[in-house]
Design a protein around this motif. Structure first.
Motif: not given
Ligand code: DC
Length: 229
Positions: A1-2, A21-27, A70-73, A119-121
């Motif tokens: 998903m993009i 990104a955190k909620e959906l486990n995405l890059l 994501p939260e501490n990129l 990115s896998p997801n």
């Protein structure tokens, strides 16, 4: 998903992009951080922004990496952690100037597409041209915006918190200047993609915007699933 999130500076793109990104486990890809990385590299090299060929060469040869959750990129430029240095107003203006150079955009857009595709997801990308240029076929496109006063207020409060010396008036003037450059440049100006969901965040708090975005994503997934059956 993009998922594409575009919009002007200070509309909440990066905070909400990280949350999604955190909620959906995405890059999560902060594409503005890449333009900031190039802007900083040009400043450090003492190269004139007028010298477009040299600036493009710097973009080509700079190793810019976004590392971490994501939260501490963290943002690395040629192996050095520049996460704090790229957030100054000076580097923001430099990023806006280098981002108007087509050759620089070509290099970074290609990099962004590769990172998103590999990115896998899938990925959440925030920027100015994600839905219009980088991923015109993105599954979902958001355009987050807010009144310039609200955006400047947020940026100013963020700067105060991070102890970056500034004033509200200066931040407001810089946001206006950057907006003007980002919407008027010839190559990939900031614009609302035809199929983007527009959210004005001026009067909303983060959790309200997040809830609206999640609802759009869920509706979209439900539609995609029903189209398959
Ligand atoms: O999102 P930001 O404020 O960190 O972005 C810094 C600058 O980079 C902004 O003025 C415009 C430019 N930019 C761009 O042209 N395209 C993108 N996809 C992201 C940022």
């Amino acid at each position: 998903m993009i998922i594409a999130i575009d919009g002007p500076s200070g509309a909440g793109k990066s905070t909400l992009g990280k949350m999604l990104a955190k909620e959906l486990n995405l890059l999560y890809l902060d594409t503005g951080a890449m333009y900031r990385g190039v802007g900083l590299a040009v400043l450090d090299a003492n190269v004139s922004f007028e010298d477009k060929a040299r600036v493009a060469e710097i973009a080509e040869n700079s190793d810019i990496k976004l590392i971490g959750e994501p939260e501490n990129l963290q943002v690395f430029l040629d192996g050095k952690d520049v996460s704090a240095r790229i957030r100054t107003n000076e580097v923001g203006q430099a990023a806006s100037i280098v981002s108007a150079i087509s050759e620089v955009r070509k290099i970074l857009v290609e990099h962004q597409r590769n990172l998103g595709k590999n990115s896998p997801n899938g990925a959440v990308l925030d920027g100015r041209d994600i839905g219009s240029v980088v991923f015109p076929n993105a599954d979902i496109k958001f355009f987050l915006t807010a009144k310039p006063e609200a955006r400047a207020r947020r940026r100013y409060e963020e700067d105060l918190e991070k102890q970056r010396a500034t004033s509200y008036e200066q931040t407001f003037a810089e946001i206006k200047e950057r907006d003007e450059r980002d919407v008027s440049r010839e190559d990939s100006p900031l614009m609302i993609a035809e199929d983007a969901v527009v959210i004005d965040t001026s009067e909303l708090d983060l959790s309200e915007v997040f809830a609206q975005m999640m609802q759009v994503i869920q509706e979209n997934s439900a539609k995609a699933t029903s189209n398959l059956t």
